[in-house]
Design a protein around this motif. Structure first.
Motif, mmCIF file in Angstrom:
data_model
loop_
_atom_site.group_PDB
_atom_site.id
_atom_site.type_symbol
_atom_site.label_atom_id
_atom_site.label_comp_id
_atom_site.label_asym_id
_atom_site.label_seq_id
_atom_site.Cartn_x
_atom_site.Cartn_y
_atom_site.Cartn_z
ATOM 1 N N VAL A 175 2.048 -2.810 -36.279
ATOM 2 C CA VAL A 175 0.952 -2.658 -35.329
ATOM 3 C C VAL A 175 0.156 -1.449 -35.811
ATOM 4 C CG1 VAL A 175 0.301 -2.168 -32.953
ATOM 5 C CG2 VAL A 175 2.280 -3.636 -33.428
ATOM 6 N N ARG A 176 -1.094 -1.665 -36.206
ATOM 7 C CA ARG A 176 -1.846 -0.630 -36.905
ATOM 8 C C ARG A 176 -3.091 -0.185 -36.147
ATOM 9 N NH1 ARG A 176 -3.634 -3.570 -41.020
ATOM 10 N NH2 ARG A 176 -1.654 -3.333 -42.137
ATOM 11 N N ALA A 177 -3.290 1.144 -36.137
ATOM 12 C CA ALA A 177 -4.546 1.730 -35.678
ATOM 13 C C ALA A 177 -5.036 2.615 -36.817
ATOM 14 C CB ALA A 177 -4.345 2.556 -34.414
ATOM 15 N N GLU A 178 -6.126 2.226 -37.464
ATOM 16 C CA GLU A 178 -6.606 3.035 -38.579
ATOM 17 C C GLU A 178 -8.051 3.454 -38.379
ATOM 18 O OE1 GLU A 178 -6.353 1.091 -42.329
ATOM 19 O OE2 GLU A 178 -7.451 -0.688 -41.695
ATOM 20 N N GLY A 179 -8.420 4.504 -39.108
ATOM 21 C CA GLY A 179 -9.755 5.066 -38.942
ATOM 22 C C GLY A 179 -9.854 5.941 -37.707
ATOM 23 N N VAL A 180 -8.707 6.432 -37.207
ATOM 24 C CA VAL A 180 -8.730 7.168 -35.940
ATOM 25 C C VAL A 180 -9.361 8.552 -36.073
ATOM 26 C CG1 VAL A 180 -6.752 5.912 -35.021
ATOM 27 C CG2 VAL A 180 -6.376 8.060 -36.254
ATOM 28 N N ALA A 181 -9.583 9.012 -37.311
ATOM 29 C CA ALA A 181 -10.247 10.306 -37.507
ATOM 30 C C ALA A 181 -11.718 10.140 -37.893
ATOM 31 C CB ALA A 181 -9.515 11.115 -38.572
ATOM 32 N N VAL A 182 -12.183 8.894 -37.976
ATOM 33 C CA VAL A 182 -13.564 8.640 -38.388
ATOM 34 C C VAL A 182 -14.548 9.080 -37.314
ATOM 35 C CG1 VAL A 182 -15.218 6.810 -38.963
ATOM 36 C CG2 VAL A 182 -12.915 6.780 -39.955
ATOM 37 N N GLY A 183 -14.191 8.865 -36.069
ATOM 38 C CA GLY A 183 -15.055 9.230 -34.956
ATOM 39 C C GLY A 183 -14.511 8.656 -33.665
ATOM 40 N N PRO A 184 -15.010 9.134 -32.516
ATOM 41 C CA PRO A 184 -14.484 8.681 -31.219
ATOM 42 C C PRO A 184 -14.559 7.170 -31.012
ATOM 43 C CG PRO A 184 -15.878 10.615 -30.954
ATOM 44 C CD PRO A 184 -16.045 10.173 -32.371
ATOM 45 N N GLU A 185 -15.653 6.556 -31.426
ATOM 46 C CA GLU A 185 -15.803 5.121 -31.203
ATOM 47 C C GLU A 185 -14.805 4.326 -32.048
ATOM 48 O OE1 GLU A 185 -19.815 3.847 -31.729
ATOM 49 O OE2 GLU A 185 -20.579 5.047 -30.065
ATOM 50 N N GLN A 186 -14.670 4.713 -33.308
ATOM 51 C CA GLN A 186 -13.721 4.032 -34.179
ATOM 52 C C GLN A 186 -12.294 4.234 -33.689
ATOM 53 O OE1 GLN A 186 -13.793 1.917 -36.672
ATOM 54 N NE2 GLN A 186 -11.568 2.011 -37.027
ATOM 55 N N ARG A 187 -11.985 5.458 -33.231
ATOM 56 C CA ARG A 187 -10.638 5.742 -32.708
ATOM 57 C C ARG A 187 -10.318 4.840 -31.522
ATOM 58 N NH1 ARG A 187 -7.150 10.381 -32.620
ATOM 59 N NH2 ARG A 187 -5.855 10.451 -30.732
#
Length: 204
Positions: A175-187
């Motif tokens: 179960v993956r959540a990636e790009g969480v440091a890219v910006g609030p919307e991406q997170r």
């Protein structure tokens, strides 16, 4: 049925992998109320890295180890037994510098024991820890999934799939959540996608 829940993020309440691993466990508990759960926080209680003294003490004919090494051997045995008893293992595994955390690596080093979780034979390596279900809650600051420009740097999920496959575990869900440091919307979008996947997990 027994579930082992392992967290390895050093970010405490700010950790996405911890949030996801907790939700995975809650989902499985909802479907199986009598699920026995054991929790291990590798950041709060780090497993010491392997030492030469630890390995030497396990060799045939080795002299009796000192008290410190005896304690380390006892911990190693406890970690291995805990893992082997579990039917399901849920692992919170953030990506740090393109791979897993040192805390998680130290724990895994106590699981790959010849004669316990794998063995060598004339036919090659045989995994001895099969039959378990492993669910990885993966979090990444950037985007490293297949097809992304940075995919070549992904040594986190690949490593976990390889190492558990080596000891005979083929039922591995990520179960993956990636790009969480890219910006609030991406997170927010990444976490929502991961939570949607969690809602579809099969019962324990």
């Amino acid at each position: 049925m027994t579930l082992l829940h392992v967290d390895s993020s050093i970010l405490g309440p700010y950790s996405v992998s911890r949030q996801l691993s907790a939700e995975i466990v809650a989902k499985l508990r909802q479907n199986t109320p009598d699920l026995e759960i054991k929790y291990r926080d590798l950041a709060a209680e780090p497993v010491p890295p392997l030492s030469g003294a630890y390995l030497a003490a396990q060799q045939p004919g080795a002299p009796a180890p000192g008290a410190e090494v005896q304690q380390d051997l006892a911990l190693g045995g406890e970690l291995l037994d805990e893992f082997l008893r579990a039917d399901i293992v849920v692992i919170g595994a953030p990506m740090y510098n393109f791979t897993i955390s040192s805390q998680l690596k130290a724990w895994i080093d106590r699981l790959l024991i010849a004669g316990k979780t794998f063995r060598y034979s004339e036919k090659g390596v045989e995994g001895l820890a099969g039959g378990k279900r492993v669910i990885v809650a993966s979090s990444r600051g950037g985007i490293y999934s297949e097809g992304a420009p940075a995919a070549i740097f992904e040594h986190q999920e690949k490593y976990l799939q390889s190492v558990f496959g080596f000891i005979g575990i083929t039922d591995i869900e990520i179960v993956r959540a990636e790009g969480v440091a890219v910006g609030p919307e991406q997170r927010a979008a990444a976490i929502k996608t991961a939570k949607d996947e969690i809602s579809k997990l099969k019962a324990a």
